[in-house]
Write a protein that holds these residues in place. Structure first.
Motif, PDB file in Angstrom:
ATOM      1  N   PRO A 168      -7.578   7.309  29.648  1.00 58.32           N
ATOM      2  CA  PRO A 168      -8.287   7.355  28.363  1.00 58.32           C
ATOM      3  C   PRO A 168      -7.313   7.379  27.203  1.00 58.32           C
ATOM      4  O   PRO A 168      -6.114   7.632  27.369  1.00 58.32           O
ATOM      5  CB  PRO A 168      -9.078   8.663  28.444  1.00 58.32           C
ATOM      6  N   GLY A 169      -7.843   7.129  26.005  1.00 53.12           N
ATOM      7  CA  GLY A 169      -7.035   7.239  24.805  1.00 53.12           C
ATOM      8  C   GLY A 169      -6.711   8.687  24.492  1.00 53.12           C
ATOM      9  O   GLY A 169      -7.430   9.607  24.884  1.00 53.12           O
ATOM     10  N   LYS A 170      -5.602   8.875  23.765  1.00 57.38           N
ATOM     11  CA  LYS A 170      -5.168  10.222  23.395  1.00 57.38           C
ATOM     12  C   LYS A 170      -5.527  10.485  21.936  1.00 57.38           C
ATOM     13  O   LYS A 170      -5.220   9.679  21.047  1.00 57.38           O
ATOM     14  CB  LYS A 170      -3.664  10.366  23.602  1.00 57.38           C
ATOM     15  N   VAL A 171      -6.170  11.623  21.706  1.00 59.69           N
ATOM     16  CA  VAL A 171      -6.626  12.013  20.372  1.00 59.69           C
ATOM     17  C   VAL A 171      -5.944  13.319  19.984  1.00 59.69           C
ATOM     18  O   VAL A 171      -5.995  14.298  20.736  1.00 59.69           O
ATOM     19  CB  VAL A 171      -8.160  12.189  20.327  1.00 59.69           C
ATOM     20  N   ALA A 172      -5.328  13.326  18.800  1.00 57.65           N
ATOM     21  CA  ALA A 172      -4.754  14.550  18.237  1.00 57.65           C
ATOM     22  C   ALA A 172      -5.589  14.962  17.043  1.00 57.65           C
ATOM     23  O   ALA A 172      -5.765  14.172  16.096  1.00 57.65           O
ATOM     24  CB  ALA A 172      -3.302  14.329  17.813  1.00 57.65           C
ATOM     25  N   VAL A 173      -6.128  16.165  17.070  1.00 57.65           N
ATOM     26  CA  VAL A 173      -6.947  16.684  15.979  1.00 57.65           C
ATOM     27  C   VAL A 173      -6.134  17.765  15.271  1.00 57.65           C
ATOM     28  O   VAL A 173      -5.809  18.794  15.871  1.00 57.65           O
ATOM     29  CB  VAL A 173      -8.277  17.272  16.503  1.00 57.65           C
ATOM     30  N   ILE A 174      -5.807  17.531  13.995  1.00 62.21           N
ATOM     31  CA  ILE A 174      -4.991  18.479  13.244  1.00 62.21           C
ATOM     32  C   ILE A 174      -5.927  19.378  12.448  1.00 62.21           C
ATOM     33  O   ILE A 174      -6.537  18.960  11.461  1.00 62.21           O
ATOM     34  CB  ILE A 174      -4.025  17.743  12.296  1.00 62.21           C
ATOM     35  N   VAL A 194      -7.785  14.949  24.668  1.00 63.58           N
ATOM     36  CA  VAL A 194      -7.837  15.563  23.336  1.00 63.58           C
ATOM     37  C   VAL A 194      -6.897  16.750  23.232  1.00 63.58           C
ATOM     38  O   VAL A 194      -6.891  17.631  24.112  1.00 63.58           O
ATOM     39  CB  VAL A 194      -9.277  16.017  22.988  1.00 63.58           C
ATOM     40  N   THR A 195      -6.131  16.804  22.141  1.00 60.80           N
ATOM     41  CA  THR A 195      -5.302  17.956  21.798  1.00 60.80           C
ATOM     42  C   THR A 195      -5.658  18.405  20.387  1.00 60.80           C
ATOM     43  O   THR A 195      -5.721  17.581  19.459  1.00 60.80           O
ATOM     44  CB  THR A 195      -3.806  17.612  21.857  1.00 60.80           C
ATOM     45  N   ILE A 196      -5.895  19.709  20.221  1.00 62.84           N
ATOM     46  CA  ILE A 196      -6.243  20.273  18.915  1.00 62.84           C
ATOM     47  C   ILE A 196      -5.104  21.174  18.460  1.00 62.84           C
ATOM     48  O   ILE A 196      -4.656  22.043  19.220  1.00 62.84           O
ATOM     49  CB  ILE A 196      -7.546  21.099  18.987  1.00 62.84           C
ATOM     50  N   LEU A 197      -4.641  20.966  17.224  1.00 56.60           N
ATOM     51  CA  LEU A 197      -3.574  21.787  16.667  1.00 56.60           C
ATOM     52  C   LEU A 197      -4.101  22.677  15.560  1.00 56.60           C
ATOM     53  O   LEU A 197      -4.879  22.228  14.716  1.00 56.60           O
ATOM     54  CB  LEU A 197      -2.450  20.904  16.108  1.00 56.60           C
ATOM     55  N   ASP A 198      -3.682  23.933  15.557  1.00 57.38           N
ATOM     56  CA  ASP A 198      -4.064  24.853  14.492  1.00 57.38           C
ATOM     57  C   ASP A 198      -3.009  25.954  14.414  1.00 57.38           C
ATOM     58  O   ASP A 198      -2.284  26.205  15.387  1.00 57.38           O
ATOM     59  CB  ASP A 198      -5.457  25.454  14.753  1.00 57.38           C
TER      60      ASP A 198
END
Length: 372
Positions: A168-174, A194-198
């Protein structure tokens, strides 16, 4: 009070400040409601529905602005609308002033009392009048990003969910707030990686509990951010500093590390954007490319799903509109400190600290306005 609602004129903005149901509530409270003809066309609400609700249909925005004591809108007033504002008139809408010195200058000059949806706070924290549009924009960001990833739109030609035998595609959520959470929900639902950064350990813990193994979380420091952006097919910018300009977290230099045809969607564009290479676009011309990276920066994304957005927005804006109309703005704000946080401009002065700071303007506390 005479409450007016003009038709929105921002590019492809189909939402409307008052639904027929909201107009009916205001009329039931004894107020006169003026609706510009065809104001509700974008949500399939006819003039007849507003008339049946007790509102008066008027022919032009100029008449709405001339007669209304309070103007209820969705988007920030455009230059022609700002010219129609007058001393002491109440403007109740989204403003997003920090990245918009021209609008701020015009509102100061008008003498109007300007209450911004996006800085009204809630008893439990958060921004309740911004939240539903953040939910919509977060979900739309993944739809828009998935479309922009198609080769015909300049993207890498990646399907976010992949197919059996293909990753799958890679999604970075900032940002893991309302926008980021909803973006991650949609991306996970499509089957993306999916990777979420906070930066908040508490937010990261909540996200970890909710998504479990379906999404990864990373602390948002410079090294982790750079690594995730370089690895992503789709980057969602979901950062918000209430009332203030968004920080520029993704620099132009970082674009050189990204995959050619990767997509960046800047949901923070209303507050100036969180990518250094962002500038506002419209639904007419939503994307552009910088250094081979596709940017989607539409400043009124929820306008594309106007019916859902309008009803979600009215659910949270109408109670305050009723209190302002019933009590007058000063008494309504004095009784509710959370609503008072929405006061951005009053009597030719800026009354929101972050707006004044970011634009280098003098700041007058809202308490001063309420005591005047």
């Amino acid at each position: 009070m005479i409450v007016g609602c003009p038709r929105e004129i921002k590019n492809h903005e189909y939402r409307v400040g008052l639904t027929p149901e909201s107009a009916r509530e205001l009329v039931a409270h004894g107020h006169e409601v003026l609706i510009e003809t065809q104001a509700g066309a974008g949500i399939d609400a006819s003039d007849a529905e507003y008339s049946d609700a007790g509102a008066t249909i008027v022919g032009t925005a100029a008449e709405v602005f001339a007669r209304a004591e309070m103007v209820v809108k969705v988007k920030e007033p455009q230059p022609d609308e700002r010219k129609m504002l007058r001393e002491g008139q109440i403007l109740y809408t989204y403003l997003h002033l920090a990245p918009d010195p021209d609008q701020t200058r015009d509102l100061i000059a008008s003498g109007a009392t300007c209450i911004a949806y996006e800085t009204v706070t809630g008893p439990g924290g958060g921004l309740p009048l911004l939240k539903p549009m953040s939910q919509v924009a977060g979900r739309m960001s993944v739809q828009a990003g998935a479309s922009a990833l198609e080769k015909a739109h300049g993207g890498r030609g990646v399907l976010l969910g992949g197919v059996p035998g293909v990753a799958p595609g890679k999604v970075a959520v900032i940002g893991g707030g309302v926008v980021g959470f909803n973006a991650a929900q949609m991306a996970v639902g499509l089957g993306a990686d999916v990777t979420i950064l906070d930066r908040s350990p508490e937010v990261l813990e909540k996200l970890g509990h909710y998504f479990e193994a379906r999404a990864k979380t990373r602390f948002s420091n410079n090294a982790n951010l750079a690594e995730c952006v370089a690895d992503a097919d789709l980057v969602i910018g979901a950062v918000l500093v209430p009332g203030a300009a968004a920080p520029k977290l993704v620099t132009r230099a970082m674009l050189a590390t990204m995959k050619q045809g990767a997509v960046m969607v800047d949901v923070a564009i209303d507050q100036g954007g969180c990518f250094e290479t962002s500038h506002a676009t419209t639904h007419d011309d939503p994307i552009y490319t910088v250094d081979g990276i596709v940017h989607y920066c539409v400043a009124n994304m929820p306008g594309g799903v106007a019916r859902t957005s309008t009803y979600a927005l009215n659910n949270v804006t109408l109670p305050h509109a009723l209190r302002i109309a019933d009590l007058g703005w000063k008494e309504a704000l004095a009784r509710d400190p959370h609503l008072a946080n929405g006061l951005n401009v009053w009597n030719h002065q800026v009354t929101h600290k972050a707006v004044a700071r970011d634009l280098g303007l003098d700041y007058t506390a809202a308490e001063t306005a309420l005591a005047a």
